[in-house]
Design a protein around this motif. Structure first.
Motif: not given
Length: 898
Positions: A700, A702-704, A706-708, A710-714
C-alpha cells in the motif's frame, strides 16, 4: 443726450482702459502674456474711425470701393505671415523698435535716412491722427446735438485728446528700451478692438433685423434709389482699375503703417502667434465688414434727400428710432477705434522722433556726459514730450485743415504717402543690391509727386477754393500724365510708386555698393542662415578697447546690467574676461544693447566715437561673408553630426540597459525554471530512493510512492509543455482556432471542473450578464484556458467563505469580462509583474492548485493574440481581473490588418 453725461461716460470708459492696462502690467498673467488672440486683436488697430465710420460713407458715395480696404489685407495675409516672420527675426536680432530703424539699418544704418523716413511717417500720420480726433469731436456733438465750438477750451474733444495723450505718455514710456513689449497698452488696444467689433455688430443686427426685415428687405428698398445699381457695380474698366489700385493701397498700408509695424513686429512675443493671426484677422475683417452694406443703404433709405453725412449713419439711425443707448455704444466703438489708433501711432512716432531725429541730431553729445539714471530720465521725457507734441499738432491740423474734408479722403492721402516706403521696405528683405542713395532719391521723388498731386490740392482748398494762378497752370501742364479710367488717388499712387521704384532700382544697379550696406543686405535677406550667429556675420575691422565701450554702455545701462551683459557675451563665445581688445562680435553686441534705448543710428554714432574703424573694400566684404557662410554651414553640419552621435549614443545606452534587463530576466527565468523543475524531480528521486532501499515495504505504501512519482512526473511534463506552449505563443507560432461562440457557455465549461474545489472551500460564485448579444469570435479552447488560469489564481488568494463574481458587459465597443475575487490586494508595484513567467506571490491564503506558475503569462499572450488585453487592479475588498476582447466588427478589422 446731455453733453456732461456723455463726457462722464467717456471718462468712465477711459478709466476702464487705464484699469485694464494697469492690471495687465501688474499681474502679467497668461491671459495677457503670450496670448495669440491678444496679439491678433492688437493688429486689428488697422480698423480705425476711418473704417468704422468712413467705410459706411464710402459705401453710399463711392459704392464697392469700401470693400478694397478690407479685401486687400485678406488677400495678402498668407504672404504677410511669411514676410513678417522674416522681419520679426531681423527685428529681434538687431533690437529694432520702429520701421525707421528697420529700413535705415538695412541701408548702412545712416541717421539721415532714418530721419527722412521718420519725417515721411510724421507727415503721413499726423493728418490720420487728426482724422481720428475729427471723428471723436463730430460724433460727440452729433450725439449731444450741440454745435462744434470754435473755442478749443470749450470743445470737449480737447479734453478727450489730452486724456488720450496722458494715457499714451504714461504707459508708452514705462520702458526706456523701445524694443520692450508694452503689455498694458497692447491689452487695452486688444480690448478696444473687441469692443468696437461687438458694438458694430450690435448696430448691424439692430438695423438689419429690427429696423428692417433682413438683408433682402434693405436690398429691395435700396434698389429703388436711382444710383443704387451704379454704386454697387465696378462701373466698367475704370471702376475695376480703381478698385484694384485701392486693394494695393490697403495692402501697402497693412505692412507699412507705423502702428501696424509696431503691433505686428515690435510687440510680437512668439513667432508662432502669426499662425493664429493667419485665420483670426481675415475672420475679424469679415465680421467687421458684414453689416457695412445694410447700415449704409439702410441709412440711405431712411435719410434719402436729407442733408446728413452718410459717414455718421451709424449714430443717426438709432437716434432716429429713439434708441439713444445704441448710439452711445456705437459712439464708444468709434471712440475705441480712434483711441487705439492715436495711442499706437503716437507711441511709434514718438520712438522714431526721439531715436531718429532728436537724439542723433541734438542730444547725443549730452548723453556722453550724464549718468545712467539721468540718461534714462531724459530719454523717457523726450518720448513723453514727443507724444504730446504729436497729438497737439494733430489736433491743430484737425481744427484748421481737415474740418471740411471727409474721413475717407484724408485716410487715402495718408495711405498714399506711407506707400512711398514700399520700395525701400520690401527691397530691404528681398534684394541685396539696394543702396541708401537710391532709397533717398526715389523716396523724395515719390513724395514730390504726392505733394503736388494730392497734398497741395487737398489742403490748399481749405483756404482757396478757386485754386487759380501759377499752380493751376502748372497742373494743366502735367495733364498729359493723366491716365484714362484712373481717378486722382489712383493716378498719384501709380506715378509716385512707379517713379520711386524706378529710381530706386536704376540707381541701385548703377552705383557701387557700400560695404556696410552689403553686410546688412546679407544679414537681412539671408536672416535664417545667420540668426544663430548674427554677431559673427557682422563685418568690422579696426581698433577698439573693451574698457572704452564699457564706459559708454554704463552711461545707459548702469554698471550692474553692463557687467551682466558682458558675462553673457563672454560665456556665449567662450572669451576670457581679461581680454582688452574688442572684435566685430563685441561691436555688434554693444550696438544692439544701445539700439533699444536710443535707436540703431545713435548706437552706431556712440560706438564709432570710441573706436577706430578701418575701411574695407566691397570684394573683401564679399569674401568675408562667403567665409562666414561656409563657417556657418560647417558649424551646422558639425552640430547635426554631433546631435546624431548624441542620439546614437543615447539609443545605444538605452539598448544596453534593455540588454541588461533582458539578461537579468533570462537569469531569473532560468532560476525559476530550475526551481520549478527541481521540485518534482527531487520528489521523484526521493520516492525512487525509498523504494530502492526498502524491499520489505508494504504494497500500500509502495503504491502511494509510485502514485507520487506519477503525479510529479505529470507536473514535470506540464511545466515543460507550458514553457514550450508559452514560447510558441510569444513568437506567434500557435494559430488560433477562431469560431463564433457563446461566451457564457464557454465560461460555464471552464468553471465546471473547478466547482468541487470552489464548493469545498465554501466560496460563493456569482455571474452577472449585462450582454444583449452573447456570441463573439474567439478560440474557445484558449478562452477556457484563460478562465481556468484566472480562477486558479483567484483560489490562491481567496479566503474561505469568500466570493468570486464574473461580470460580462460591452464597454468602449469591446467585450469586457470582470472577474472579481475577495482577498488581499496585490502590491501596486506588482500589478504588471503578475503576468510575468513564474511570478510568485507571498499573499497566498490556501494551498495553490498544482500548476506550472505560467498561467497568467499564458493568459496575457492568449489575449494579445486575440487583439485584446488583460490587466489586474485592486478594487474594494479584493482584486479584479479585466479581460478585453474585440467585438465582431473590431475582430474583422484585426484579421484584415494581420
Amino acid at each position: 443726450m446731455n453733453s456732461l453725461v456723455l463726457f462722464a461716460v467717456v471718462i468712465v470708459y477711459l478709466a476702464l482702459l487705464f484699469f485694464v492696462a494697469h492690471h495687465a502690467e501688474k499681474k502679467k498673467s497668461k491671459i495677457w502674456v503670450n496670448n495669440p488672440y491678444i496679439y491678433s486683436l492688437s493688429i486689428a488697430v488697422y480698423c480705425t474711425a476711418w473704417t468704422y465710420y468712413g467705410s459706411i460713407g464710402v459705401a453710399v458715395n463711392q459704392g464697392l470701393q469700401y470693400l478694397a480696404i478690407y479685401i486687400g489685407p485678406v488677400i495678402i495675409i498668407p504672404a504677410w505671415i511669411f514676410i513678417n516672420s522674416k522681419i520679426i527675426r531681423i527685428a529681434k536680432v538687431n533690437k529694432i523698435s520702429s520701421i525707421a530703424d528697420f529700413i535705415s539699418l538695412r541701408y548702412g544704418n545712416r541717421r539721415g535716412l532714418g530721419a527722412l523716413i521718420t519725417l515721411v511717417c510724421i507727415f503721413a500720420i499726423i493728418p490720420y491722427i487728426g482724422l481720428q480726433i475729427k471723428a471723436i469731436s463730430e460724433t460727440f456733438h452729433l450725439l449731444t446735438d450741440t454745435p462744434t465750438s470754435k473755442n478749443i477750451l470749450t470743445d470737449n474733444a480737447t479734453y478727450v485728446v489730452i486724456m488720450i495723450a496722458m494715457f499714451a505718455g504714461y504707459y508708452g514710456t514705462r520702458y526706456v528700451d523701445a524694443s520692450e513689449k508694452r503689455l498694458g497698452i497692447i491689452a487695452a488696444v486688444a480690448l478696444e478692438s473687441l469692443l468696437k467689433l461687438i458694438f458694430l455688430v450690435l448696430l448691424g443686427v439692430f438695423v438689419t433685423y429690427f429696423v428692417y426685415n433682413g438683408y433682402s428687405d434693405i436690398y429691395d428698398q435700396a434698389s429703388k434709389i436711382a444710383d443704387f445699381n451704379a454704386k454697387n457695380t465696378f462701373n466698367g474698366l475704370g471702376g475695376s482699375f480703381n478698385w484694384l489700385i485701392m486693394c494695393l493701397l490697403s495692402i501697402s498700408a497693412f505692412f507699412l503703417l507705423p502702428r501696424q509695424f509696431h503691433t505686428s513686429i515690435v510687440e510680437n512675443r512668439q513667432e508662432k502667434h502669426l499662425k493664429t493671426a493667419l485665420w483670426f484677422l481675415p475672420l475679424y475683417l469679415l465680421v467687421f465688414n458684414l453689416f457695412v452694406f445694410p447700415i449704409a443703404w439702410g441709412g440711405r433709405v431712411l435719410f434719402d434727400g436729407q442733408a446728413v453725412n452718410p459717414e455718421f449713419y451709424s449714430i443717426l439711425i438709432p437716434l432716429h428710432f429713439g434708441k439713444e443707448w445704441i448710439s452711445v455704444l456705437v459712439f464708444l466703438g468709434g471712440l475705441s477705434s480712434s483711441i487705439s489708433m492715436i495711442i499706437i501711432s503716437a507711441l511709434s512716432l514718438s520712438i522714431m522722433l526721439s531715436n531718429n531725429l532728436i537724439i542723433p541730431f541734438g542730444w547725443i553729445g549730452k548723453f556722453k556726459e550724464n549718468q545712467a539714471s539721468e540718461n534714462t530720465r531724459s530719454i523717457t521725457n523726450i518720448r513723453k514730450v514727443s507724444i504730446f507734441i504729436l497729438v497737439v499738432i494733430s489736433f491743430i491740423f484737425y481744427r484748421y485743415f481737415i474740418l471740411d474734408n471727409s474721413l475717407f479722403s484724408v485716410g487715402l492721402i495718408s495711405f498714399v504717402l506711407i506707400a512711398q516706403l514700399a520700395p525701400a521696405f520690401f527691397g530691404a528683405i528681398f534684394w541685396k543690391r539696394g543702396s541708401s542713395k537710391a532709397v533717398i532719391i526715389g523716396l523724395i521723388a515719390g513724395l514730390i509727386i504726392c505733394y503736388f498731386g494730392l497734398i497741395l490740392p487737398q489742403y490748399y482748398f481749405s483756404y482757396n477754393h478757386e485754386f487759380k494762378g501759377f499752380l493751376r497752370e502748372l497742373y494743366n501742364t502735367f495733364a498729359i500724365f493723366n491716365i484714362p479710367y484712373f481717378d486722382r488717388i489712383s493716378q498719384i499712387f501709380f506715378w509716385s510708386l512707379l517713379v520711386n521704384t524706378g529710381l530706386f532700382t536704376f540707381i541701385s544697379v548703377s552705383l557701387k555698393g557700400d560695404y556696410r550696406e552689403r553686410n546688412f543686405a546679407e544679414l537681412y535677406v539671408d536672416i535664417d542662415k545667420y540668426i544663430q550667429n548674427h554677431e559673427n556675420a557682422f563685418i568690422w575691422r579696426g581698433t577698439a578697447y573693451v574698457s572704452d565701450i564699457k564706459n559708454i554702455l554704463v552711461r545707459f545701462l548702469g554698471i550692474q546690467k553692463t557687467e551682466q551683459a558682458f558675462r553673457v557675451f563672454n560665456l556665449k563665445y567662450n572669451i576670457n574676461n581679461q581680454v582688452e581688445t574688442a572684435d566685430s562680435r563685441f561691436i555688434k553686441f554693444s550696438e544692439n544693447l544701445l539700439a533699444g534705448r536710443i535707436g540703431t543710428a545713435s548706437a552706431k554714432i556712440l560706438i564709432e566715437g570710441v573706436t577706430k574703424e578701418d575701411k574695407i573694400s566691397l570684394p573683401e566684404v564679399l569674401n568675408i561673408l562667403e567665409e562666414s557662410k561656409e563657417n556657418i554651414i560647417t558649424n551646422k553640419k558639425l552640430t547635426e553630426k554631433s546631435n546624431e552621435l548624441k542620439s546614437l549614443s543615447e539609443k545605444l545606452q538605452i539598448a544596453n540597459e534593455h540588454l541588461i534587463i533582458k539578461d537579468k530576466q533570462k537569469d531569473d527565468f532560468l532560476d525559476s525554471v530550475a526551481h520549478e523543475l527541481r521540485t518534482p524531480i527531487t520528489a521523484i528521486r526521493a520516492a525512487g530512493e525509498i523504494l530502492a532501499d526498502d524491499d520489505d515495504m508494504p504494497s500500500e505504501i509502495k503504491k502511494e510512492f509510485l502514485n507520487n512519482i506519477i503525479t510529479e512526473s505529470d507536473r514535470l511534463s506540464e511545466i515543460i509543455n507550458d514553457i514550450l506552449y508559452l514560447d510558441k505563443l510569444e513568437h506567434g507560432k500557435t494559430p488560433l482556432n477562431i469560431g463564433f461562440n457563446n461566451i457564457i457557455e464557454t465560461y460555464q465549461k471552464a468553471v465546471k471542473p473547478l466547482l468541487h474545489l470552489i464548493n469545498s472551500n465554501d466560496i460563493h460564485l456569482s455571474l452577472v450578464n449585462l450582454l444583449s448579444v452573447e456570441n463573439f469570435h474567439y478560440d474557445e479552447a484558449r478562452m477556457i484556458q484563460v478562465f481556468q488560469n484566472i480562477y486558479g489564481n483567484a483560489l490562491k488568494f481567496i479566503e474561505e467563505q469568500g466570493m468570486i463574481q464574473t461580470k460580462f458587459l460591452i464597454q468602449n465597443d469591446n467585450l469586457n469580462i470582470k472577474i472579481f475575487n475577495t482577498g488581499k490586494h496585490i502590491p501596486e508595484t506588482d500589478l504588471d509583474s503578475i503576468f510575468d513567467k513564474f511570478y510568485q506571490s507571498n499573499n497566498q491564503n490556501i494551498i495553490k492548485p498544482i500548476g506550472s506558475g505560467l498561467g497568467l503569462a499564458i493568459c496575457k499572450n492568449i489575449m494579445l493574440a486575440h487583439g485584446g488585453n488583460i490587466y489586474a487592479e485592486n478594487s474594494g475588498l479584493g482584486v479584479t481581473f479585466n479581460i478585453n476582447l474585440p467585438t465582431n466588427q473590431q475582430h474583422e478589422n484585426i484579421k484584415e490588418e494581420l
